[in-house]
Scaffold this active site. Structure first.
Site, short mmCIF file in Angstrom:
data_model
loop_
_atom_site.label_atom_id
_atom_site.label_comp_id
_atom_site.label_asym_id
_atom_site.label_seq_id
_atom_site.Cartn_x
_atom_site.Cartn_y
_atom_site.Cartn_z
N ARG A 289 -16.82 1.63 -3.55
CA ARG A 289 -16.28 0.76 -2.50
C ARG A 289 -16.55 -0.69 -2.84
O ARG A 289 -17.66 -1.05 -3.22
CB ARG A 289 -16.92 1.14 -1.17
N LYS B 93 -7.61 -3.31 2.04
CA LYS B 93 -6.38 -2.73 2.59
C LYS B 93 -6.10 -3.38 3.93
O LYS B 93 -7.01 -3.61 4.73
CB LYS B 93 -6.50 -1.21 2.72
N PHE C 283 -1.67 0.73 -10.62
CA PHE C 283 -2.19 -0.51 -10.07
C PHE C 283 -3.50 -0.99 -10.69
O PHE C 283 -4.01 -2.04 -10.32
CB PHE C 283 -2.33 -0.45 -8.55
N LYS D 21 0.86 -1.19 0.00
CA LYS D 21 0.00 0.00 0.00
C LYS D 21 0.90 1.24 0.00
O LYS D 21 1.59 1.50 0.98
CB LYS D 21 -0.93 0.02 1.22
#
Length: 286
Positions: free
Chosen positions: A196, A202, A126, A54
């Site tokens: 979302r 994460k 990404f 991340k």
């Protein structure tokens, strides 16, 4: 041989949705609604997921013509930077390396770009918004695309598989010990969808959240004459005090009322409030 009914219906749905997804996300010059992560559940088995670091930078979406913040607002990037990017949608992070968040924000928030600052940035990619393929295939295509551009500042974020939850925990520990923020997990079979998603997770050693500063509460004792705590309004409308996590400089010149701040916490109370909340940093507008 005819396809089984379930497989045929899935193929038909994928064929029908693909043009809509591409139109929704990848029309040149149109702001992209990004795919957003949820928190990973405890003890997650990473089988079937691709794992990456991340990055603690600034989210940047390229719509084929304009580099934009997550909000859709334009980023004032140098012409040489955007000229190197392809005429297709990209999602990634403007990044200066571990520990470089504040410097990254300072570089990308300028109304007039500073060439020297931008030449130190990487555009770490990404995802390919609007691409109808599963993420594993999108990740391969993205790596090939980044290589083909032959620009040292454009890189595809490395993706890897891990065998079990223990390996995932070891990987998280190694990244955090090296100064990283945590890990991202993307379901290998997932199609791209804005908003979302439970297909994008994460994983960090702490939880974090955001709120809006509504008041400065005065300090006492050794903090007399400067900030004691921030009163913040959470996104659900409730309020919370942040009294720890500040440097002396931040207590002397705290984030202004109306600003967005990020804070870390350790889970939530029974009524849903963040537990042991501690100030982290100002969250720049995006």
């Amino acid at each position: 041989m005819p396809l089984p009914r379930r497989q045929a219906l899935c193929s038909l749905a994928a064929w029908w949705l693909a043009p809509a997804l591409r139109a929704e996300a990848a029309a040149p010059g149109a702001a992209i609604a990004p795919m957003l992560a949820q928190d990973a559940p405890p003890g997650l088995d990473p089988t079937g997921w691709l794992v990456s670091e991340k990055l603690d930078g600034v989210r940047a979406l390229w719509d084929g013509a304009q580099l934009r913040f997550r909000s859709g607002d334009s980023i004032a990037a140098p012409a040489w930077f955007t000229a190197a990017l392809p005429a297709r949608a990209l999602d990634g992070e403007l990044w200066l390396g571990r520990g470089g968040f504040e410097a990254t924000v300072g570089a990308v928030r300028r109304a007039r770009p500073d060439d020297d600052a931008w030449r130190r940035l990487s555009y770490a990619l990404f995802d390919l918004p609007g691409d109808p393929r599963p993420f594993a295939q999108r990740a391969e295509a993205l790596a090939t695309l980044a290589t083909s551009l032959r620009q040292p500042f454009v890189q595809a974020v490395p993706q890897r598989t891990l065998p079990d939850a223990a390996a995932l925990a070891c990987e998280l520990d190694a990244v955090v010990r090296a100064g990283g923020e945590g890990l991202m997990l993307h379901r290998a079979s997932a199609r791209w969808r804005p908003g979302r998603s439970a297909d994008l997770l994460k994983l960090k050693p702490w939880s974090d959240a955001e709120g809006t500063v509504i008041a400065h509460l005065p300090g006492r004792g050794r903090h007399e004459g400067r900030l004691g705590a921030l009163q913040v309004r959470l996104d659900d409308g409730r309020t919370l005090r942040l009294g720890t996590g500040f440097s002396d400089a931040e207590r002397a010149s705290p984030p202004p009322v109306g600003s967005r701040v990020s804070f870390r916490h350790q889970g939530r109370t029974d009524d849903g409030l963040p537990r042991f909340a501690s100030y982290w940093r100002v969250r720049p507008a995006e």
